[in-house]
Design a protein around this motif. Structure first.
Motif, short mmCIF file in Angstrom:
data_model
loop_
_atom_site.label_atom_id
_atom_site.label_comp_id
_atom_site.label_asym_id
_atom_site.label_seq_id
_atom_site.Cartn_x
_atom_site.Cartn_y
_atom_site.Cartn_z
N GLN A 1 69.71 19.43 17.87
CA GLN A 1 69.08 20.62 18.42
C GLN A 1 69.65 21.88 17.77
O GLN A 1 70.80 21.89 17.32
N VAL A 2 68.83 22.90 17.73
CA VAL A 2 69.24 24.18 17.15
C VAL A 2 68.86 25.30 18.12
O VAL A 2 68.14 25.07 19.09
N ILE A 3 69.37 26.47 17.84
CA ILE A 3 69.04 27.64 18.66
C ILE A 3 68.08 28.53 17.88
O ILE A 3 68.32 28.81 16.70
N ILE A 4 66.98 28.93 18.51
CA ILE A 4 66.13 29.96 17.93
C ILE A 4 66.25 31.20 18.81
O ILE A 4 66.42 31.08 20.03
N TYR A 5 66.23 32.37 18.20
CA TYR A 5 66.37 33.59 19.00
C TYR A 5 65.56 34.73 18.40
O TYR A 5 65.31 34.78 17.20
N THR A 6 65.16 35.63 19.26
CA THR A 6 64.40 36.80 18.83
C THR A 6 65.34 37.79 18.16
O THR A 6 66.52 37.85 18.49
N VAL B 1 75.80 22.39 20.21
CA VAL B 1 74.91 23.56 20.10
C VAL B 1 75.11 24.52 21.27
O VAL B 1 75.01 25.75 21.11
N GLU B 2 75.45 23.99 22.44
CA GLU B 2 75.63 24.84 23.62
C GLU B 2 76.76 25.85 23.41
O GLU B 2 76.72 26.95 23.95
N GLU B 3 77.76 25.45 22.63
CA GLU B 3 78.91 26.34 22.40
C GLU B 3 78.61 27.44 21.38
O GLU B 3 79.44 28.33 21.16
N LEU B 4 77.44 27.35 20.75
CA LEU B 4 77.08 28.36 19.75
C LEU B 4 76.18 29.46 20.33
O LEU B 4 75.81 30.40 19.62
N VAL B 5 75.84 29.33 21.59
CA VAL B 5 75.01 30.34 22.23
C VAL B 5 75.66 31.72 22.14
O VAL B 5 74.98 32.74 22.05
N GLU C 1 66.63 37.08 23.08
CA GLU C 1 66.35 35.90 23.90
C GLU C 1 66.53 34.68 23.02
O GLU C 1 66.32 34.74 21.81
N TYR C 2 66.87 33.56 23.64
CA TYR C 2 67.05 32.36 22.83
C TYR C 2 66.51 31.12 23.53
O TYR C 2 66.33 31.11 24.75
N LYS C 3 66.25 30.10 22.73
CA LYS C 3 65.87 28.78 23.25
C LYS C 3 66.59 27.72 22.41
O LYS C 3 66.84 27.94 21.22
#
Lengths: 175, 139
Positions: free
Chosen positions: B2-7, B24-28, B36-38
């Motif tokens: 999983q990856v993070i996408i953000y505006t 991935v949760e630790e990279l938020v 915003e991110y998902k």
């Protein structure tokens, strides 16, 4: 590692009067001493070194050469003049870090615009980033555009100076 | 994975954070303040690498066709300019021994070719069609 501590004071027995039960040197007392010595020796490192021993140290200083015949694993920081981090990265095809050291993620801000994050922050941002790009084209250029204690950013451009992704990017960080 | 996408407040496209040796949760914490991110499937995000700047802020991620067409048009202009350049040089620099008339004829052909591609791009309804057009152009 255990240190040897004498448990029987044999010299004191010499001062006791004849007939005193404690004046007798017992075999069990000698056995206990020798067993304690054996245990202590077995848990100590050889002063001359030994291929069969492994041990840890808090600090290790050598006044002369250090020869390492196996791999070196560094989990903490290194001294000046060393590679502090590196990454081999596919920034166009699979978009993944192929291998690396002290890098925990990359961020694609837009085409050709990437940021990399260190696992732990450096003491300062006075480090040098060098790299290559051009896995898919020899006409691409790579610029390091920002450096922080937590990571750094690069931009890859093509022959029209437009930012674009590229396949194989190699980066090393030296400090 | 999983990856993070953000505006991104300063760009039209989404930022993407890809983990390596870290959950991935630790990279938020890397997501810029105000964005915003998902957390989404990496394969969905990178399914069409050419159109990464056209992915949508949805889960699952899809491709915004309008943005994908704009990306293709940019590539069309770049390819056209690259193909035109040798003939532009002949005309602009009046290179001795080169036929300027022939160069102009070639430029006309290239203009027509890329005008046709412009129409084809606008008519596309799928990402795959756009990808095929891009692969057929000079990169």
């Amino acid at each position: 590692m255990s240190n040897y501590t004498k448990s029987t004071d044999f010299a004191r027995k010499d001062t006791l009067p004849t007939g005193n039960a404690s004046k007798i040197v017992k075999g069990t007392e000698i056995d206990d001493e020798l067993n304690a010595i054996a245990t202590s020796i077995a848990t100590k490192a050889e002063a001359a070194g030994s291929l069969s021993q492994s041990f840890s140290a808090n600090n290790l200083t050598t006044n002369n050469n250090l020869t390492v015949e196996g791999d070196v694993t560094i989990s903490g920081d290194t001294t000046s003049g060393m590679v502090k981090a590196w990454v081999r990265f596919d920034g166009a095809g699979t978009f993944q870090i192929l291998d690396g050291y002290r890098i925990t993620s990359f961020t694609r801000n837009s085409a050709g615009d990437f940021a990399f994050t260190f696992d732990t922050a450096f003491a300062n941002n006075f480090y040098c980033v060098v790299g290559t790009t051009g896995g898919s084209s020899s006409e691409h250029t790579l610029k390091v555009v920002s450096q922080a204690t937590t990571g750094f950013s690069i931009i890859i451009s093509n022959y029209t100076d437009a930012e674009r992704d590229d396949n194989i990017i190699n980066l090393i960080v030296v400090q | 994975m999983q990856v993070i996408i953000y505006t991104q407040t300063d760009r039209d496209n989404l930022g993407i954070i890809v983990p390596y040796n870290k959950p991935v949760e630790e990279l938020v914490e890397l997501v810029p303040e105000g964005s915003e991110y998902k957390i989404v499937n990496k394969d969905d995000v990178f399914a069409h690498p050419t159109f990464l700047d056209a992915i949508t802020f949805t889960n699952p991620v899809t491709i915004d066709m309008d943005k994908a067409k704009e990306i293709t048009h940019v590539q069309r202009r770049v390819s056209r300019d690259k193909e035109m350049k040798p003939y532009d040089d002949i005309i602009a620099k009046q290179i001795p021994g080169e036929d300027a008339t022939e160069a102009e004829a070639q430029r006309a052909l290239i203009r027509t070719k890329y005008a046709t591609k412009q129409t084809e791009i606008d008519a596309c309804t799928t990402v795959e069609q756009l990808q095929t057009i891009i692969e057929g152009m000079v990169s």
